[in-house]
Design a protein around this motif. Structure first.
Motif, PDB file in Angstrom:
ATOM      1  N   HIS A 163      48.348  30.271  -7.999  1.00 46.73           N
ATOM      2  CA  HIS A 163      49.450  29.702  -8.896  1.00 46.73           C
ATOM      3  C   HIS A 163      50.664  30.797  -8.560  1.00 46.73           C
ATOM      4  N   VAL A 164      51.674  29.893  -8.571  1.00 46.36           N
ATOM      5  CA  VAL A 164      52.933  30.542  -8.313  1.00 46.36           C
ATOM      6  C   VAL A 164      53.119  31.844  -9.425  1.00 46.36           C
ATOM      7  N   GLN A 165      52.744  31.570 -10.352  1.00 46.41           N
ATOM      8  CA  GLN A 165      52.767  32.658 -11.330  1.00 46.41           C
ATOM      9  C   GLN A 165      52.028  33.957 -10.989  1.00 46.41           C
ATOM     10  N   GLN A 166      50.887  33.859 -10.087  1.00 47.24           N
ATOM     11  CA  GLN A 166      50.247  34.990  -9.802  1.00 47.24           C
ATOM     12  C   GLN A 166      51.307  35.744  -8.597  1.00 47.24           C
ATOM     13  N   ILE A 167      51.890  35.010  -7.612  1.00 53.14           N
ATOM     14  CA  ILE A 167      52.678  35.397  -6.756  1.00 53.14           C
ATOM     15  C   ILE A 167      53.663  36.213  -7.481  1.00 53.14           C
ATOM     16  N   GLU A 168      54.484  35.542  -8.287  1.00 49.35           N
ATOM     17  CA  GLU A 168      55.467  36.080  -9.134  1.00 49.35           C
ATOM     18  C   GLU A 168      55.173  37.391  -9.661  1.00 49.35           C
ATOM     19  N   CYS A 169      54.067  37.520 -10.106  1.00 50.97           N
ATOM     20  CA  CYS A 169      53.643  38.558 -10.893  1.00 50.97           C
ATOM     21  C   CYS A 169      53.299  39.751  -9.788  1.00 50.97           C
ATOM     22  N   LEU A 170      52.525  39.261  -8.782  1.00 52.73           N
ATOM     23  CA  LEU A 170      52.490  40.373  -7.881  1.00 52.73           C
ATOM     24  C   LEU A 170      53.744  41.169  -7.377  1.00 52.73           C
ATOM     25  N   LEU A 171      54.690  39.966  -7.045  1.00 54.95           N
ATOM     26  CA  LEU A 171      56.123  40.383  -6.333  1.00 54.95           C
ATOM     27  C   LEU A 171      56.948  41.414  -7.500  1.00 54.95           C
ATOM     28  N   THR A 172      56.615  41.017  -8.832  1.00 54.88           N
ATOM     29  CA  THR A 172      57.309  41.765  -9.794  1.00 54.88           C
ATOM     30  C   THR A 172      56.444  43.203  -9.974  1.00 54.88           C
ATOM     31  N   LEU A 173      55.256  42.952  -9.831  1.00 58.60           N
ATOM     32  CA  LEU A 173      54.595  44.506  -9.986  1.00 58.60           C
ATOM     33  C   LEU A 173      54.992  45.221  -8.776  1.00 58.60           C
ATOM     34  N   ALA A 174      55.220  44.634  -7.546  1.00 62.57           N
ATOM     35  CA  ALA A 174      55.447  45.422  -6.364  1.00 62.57           C
ATOM     36  C   ALA A 174      56.792  46.032  -6.363  1.00 62.57           C
ATOM     37  N   ASP A 175      57.650  45.399  -7.333  1.00 61.75           N
ATOM     38  CA  ASP A 175      58.797  46.183  -7.653  1.00 61.75           C
ATOM     39  C   ASP A 175      58.832  47.447  -8.383  1.00 61.75           C
ATOM     40  N   GLU A 176      58.227  46.927  -9.703  1.00 63.65           N
ATOM     41  CA  GLU A 176      57.946  48.135 -10.605  1.00 63.65           C
ATOM     42  C   GLU A 176      56.816  49.042 -10.552  1.00 63.65           C
ATOM     43  N   LEU A 177      55.818  48.480 -10.074  1.00 56.19           N
ATOM     44  CA  LEU A 177      54.588  49.548  -9.925  1.00 56.19           C
ATOM     45  C   LEU A 177      54.517  49.918 -11.332  1.00 56.19           C
ATOM     46  N   HIS A 178      54.356  49.270 -12.341  1.00 54.24           N
ATOM     47  CA  HIS A 178      53.877  49.443 -13.659  1.00 54.24           C
ATOM     48  C   HIS A 178      53.584  48.158 -14.531  1.00 54.24           C
ATOM     49  N   PHE A 179      52.505  48.239 -14.948  1.00 51.02           N
ATOM     50  CA  PHE A 179      52.024  46.968 -15.585  1.00 51.02           C
ATOM     51  C   PHE A 179      52.803  46.517 -17.009  1.00 51.02           C
ATOM     52  N   GLY A 180      53.317  47.419 -17.683  1.00 50.09           N
ATOM     53  CA  GLY A 180      53.980  47.109 -18.862  1.00 50.09           C
ATOM     54  C   GLY A 180      55.517  46.654 -18.625  1.00 50.09           C
ATOM     55  N   ARG A 181      55.903  47.320 -17.863  1.00 52.07           N
ATOM     56  CA  ARG A 181      57.253  46.857 -17.358  1.00 52.07           C
ATOM     57  C   ARG A 181      57.251  45.438 -16.941  1.00 52.07           C
ATOM     58  N   THR A 182      56.408  45.132 -15.716  1.00 47.59           N
ATOM     59  CA  THR A 182      56.203  44.028 -15.252  1.00 47.59           C
ATOM     60  C   THR A 182      56.032  43.097 -16.359  1.00 47.59           C
ATOM     61  N   ALA A 183      55.129  43.070 -17.196  1.00 48.08           N
ATOM     62  CA  ALA A 183      54.926  42.025 -18.252  1.00 48.08           C
ATOM     63  C   ALA A 183      56.099  41.726 -19.096  1.00 48.08           C
ATOM     64  N   GLU A 184      56.893  43.099 -19.158  1.00 49.18           N
ATOM     65  CA  GLU A 184      58.138  42.648 -20.003  1.00 49.18           C
ATOM     66  C   GLU A 184      59.099  41.647 -19.100  1.00 49.18           C
ATOM     67  N   ARG A 185      59.406  42.200 -17.854  1.00 50.98           N
ATOM     68  CA  ARG A 185      60.262  41.341 -16.966  1.00 50.98           C
ATOM     69  C   ARG A 185      59.834  39.936 -17.031  1.00 50.98           C
ATOM     70  N   LEU A 186      58.480  39.643 -16.998  1.00 50.46           N
ATOM     71  CA  LEU A 186      57.787  38.419 -16.843  1.00 50.46           C
ATOM     72  C   LEU A 186      57.793  37.667 -18.237  1.00 50.46           C
ATOM     73  N   GLY A 187      57.911  38.631 -19.232  1.00 52.51           N
ATOM     74  CA  GLY A 187      57.914  38.002 -20.589  1.00 52.51           C
ATOM     75  C   GLY A 187      56.440  37.327 -21.007  1.00 52.51           C
ATOM     76  N   CYS A 188      55.605  38.327 -20.600  1.00 58.37           N
ATOM     77  CA  CYS A 188      54.184  37.919 -21.155  1.00 58.37           C
ATOM     78  C   CYS A 188      53.710  39.620 -21.396  1.00 58.37           C
ATOM     79  N   SER A 189      52.298  39.427 -22.033  1.00 55.00           N
ATOM     80  CA  SER A 189      51.811  40.732 -22.123  1.00 55.00           C
ATOM     81  C   SER A 189      51.284  41.288 -20.932  1.00 55.00           C
TER      82      SER A 189
END
Lengths: 318, 318
Positions: A5-31
């Motif tokens: 899913h695109v979402q998974q990719i987007e999530c991984l890429l954001t996580l690669a930036d942030e290296l932090h699940f909480g901030r990643t969730a915030e940026r992605l607007g999910c939990s």
DNA sequence: ACTGATCGATGAGCTAGGCTGATCGATGAT
DNA sequence: ATCATCGATCAGCCTAGCTCATCGATCAGT
């Protein structure tokens, strides 16, 4: 196999930036739990661990890092293509405008094309139009617009922009008696065989290209049709025919065995003028934008006063 | 704004191929109504009609056609990247093997790299290793493998492949008295100042590079360390020092002010040999594949009989 | 003109799975 | 030892993904 899913990719890429699940969730607007699940799902799908994570540290694995390096550009290409198309759709614009031309393409025109791309995100697909069929491709819907010689009085067509009028020259073979002169008088045409474009152009247009008579009324012969400029020049060089060309074309297509002479004695208004022509029922915003850009680029240059956007009045035809 | 789903893209691309909802559904493994919904959703998302459809005819709109033209390559890039990564993950391979080298890279090696990419989908990230630190980058995990001079008797390291042994030459300044001879005898080294690599290499390795004594027992001076070959050659040309180099390096780094002479009188086995070295605990399949390819490429060439894959026995060090 | 076949759109209805909130356990700082 | 932080996990809700059945439009054949 589950699709990625695109979402998974987007999530991984954001996580690669942030290296932090909480901030990643915030940026992605999910939990945060969603981020965890998405990454886990992608890892399950790929069959490798992509992220090394403890409760204190998040880092990409070796494989994860390489995967991110590869996927990020591909993903961004896809999203930017979609976003670009969406933007164009919003504006009702098209990716590429299909524009045909006659003769040569002025520098101001290429500049307008460049600006159209830069400022409006619309590219140009350029194609040359057979000499004698200036309108048919546009009328058939194969082209969005054409830069062709006026007049264009087809009811379906709009002249969106008029290029500056250009002198018309007479091309003759270099060794032809006329070639020795500095200029040639219109009435001299009466004794010559003038080439005319071959194609499905309407009659009034053909007549404007090659007048049937001189101003004094002497008939002008035209026994041979041509489809391309090169064809015409070759025939001119052979010496049996002459050809009326506009100045930019004469400059560009210069060859040693052909000479181009000014023609004196036309009535006024007997210059060659190109126009940007499109089907009135298919006027897209990008076309008007192109016309506006051409207007700017040619500003200051001598130009027909007719405002763009109105149908062209048919030129008097003899 | 709703995200665009891969499914929608895939559906549109398939539909663009088939121009038939039923067949598209079949190819996608879903119902015809689903295809209709997916296309409709994408059109809603993009805000434009992408497909002109009646119950008898399906065709892309002008915009839809251009959209497909743009999206298809982007989409295929993304999926192929993912598929490639997945395939690599399945095989436990990596995108790029980070390989370091000393001296020069033989043509057989570049060929092996090419084949590794073609046959195993694994690329190479190549980097030069400082002369005197052959193992540290591999030991630190910064490189997956290194092509360095043997011996390598670190317990953590495995020698996966041994390159054919090469003669060692002595580089001297062109105007040096020795340069006039066709060759030089080992014992002559006793009177010279031999350059040694500067780095964190273990002692046995340094000793193998520059023997402490000649076979006859005369001590060999080495007062200057170097980090790169160019550094060494410059110092050799200056005339105060000489340097031991292997033949391929001598061929490649040829310069007018330096001459390379064969050295006579070593005991047997005193040649220079490169080996492909990696950390035993990080042997990935791609590394074994690379070793196998090197084995094939060098087949027929004279080569150490030691089988690949076993730790190297330490060379006798003086 | 009538009939039947083909095809895409649409609506109803089911359920998988996307998503959240709460909680737990691990880790590191003070 | 205590506390704060962070990611994993679970239970549960509800969206939206998907199918089936049906409808209306279109075209070929008679």
């Amino acid at each position: 196999m589950n699709p990625v899913h695109v979402q998974q990719i987007e999530c991984l890429l954001t996580l690669a930036d942030e290296l932090h699940f909480g901030r990643t969730a915030e940026r992605l607007g999910c939990s945060q739990s969603r981020v965890s699940q998405l990454v886990a799902a992608l890892e399950r799908r790929m069959g490798v661990r992509l992220v090394d994570r403890t409760s204190r540290r998040v880092a990409l694995t070796r494989f994860g890092g390489q995967f991110v390096d590869e996927v990020r550009p591909a993903y961004e290409t896809l999203t930017s293509v979609i976003a670009g198309a969406h933007e164009r759709a919003r504006r009702g614009a098209l990716r590429r405008l299909r524009v045909g031309f006659h003769g040569s393409v002025y520098e101001e025109v290429t500049e307008a094309f460049r600006r159209l791309r830069a400022e409006h995100g619309v590219g140009i697909a350029l194609s040359e139009i057979p000499l004698g069929s200036p309108f048919s491709a546009v009328l058939a819907g194969e082209l969005d617009a054409a830069m062709v010689e006026l007049p264009a009085s087809e009811p379906e067509l709009t002249v969106g922009f008029r290029f500056p009028p250009q002198d018309r020259l007479l091309a003759v073979a270099s060794w032809h008696p006329l070639a020795r002169a500095e200029a040639v008088h219109v009435e001299a045409l009466a004794g010559l065989d003038v080439l005319h474009p071959r194609g499905d152009a309407p009659d009034y247009w053909r007549a404007a290209r090659v007048p049937r008579t001189t101003p004094a009324g002497a008939p002008i012969r035209s026994t041979m049709g041509i489809s391309t400029v090169q064809e015409g020049l070759a025939l001119v060089a052979a010496g049996e025919h002459v050809q009326l060309v506009c100045r930019p074309l004469a400059d560009r297509a210069a060859r040693g065995d052909v000479r181009c002479l000014p023609v004196e004695g036309w009535g006024e208004g007997h210059s060659s003028q190109l126009g940007l022509v499109w089907r009135a029922d298919r006027a897209v915003p990008a076309l008007r934008a192109l016309a506006a850009l051409l207007d700017e680029e040619f500003a200051g240059a001598p130009r027909s006063p007719a405002p763009p956007g109105v149908p062209a009045a048919p030129r008097a035809s003899g």
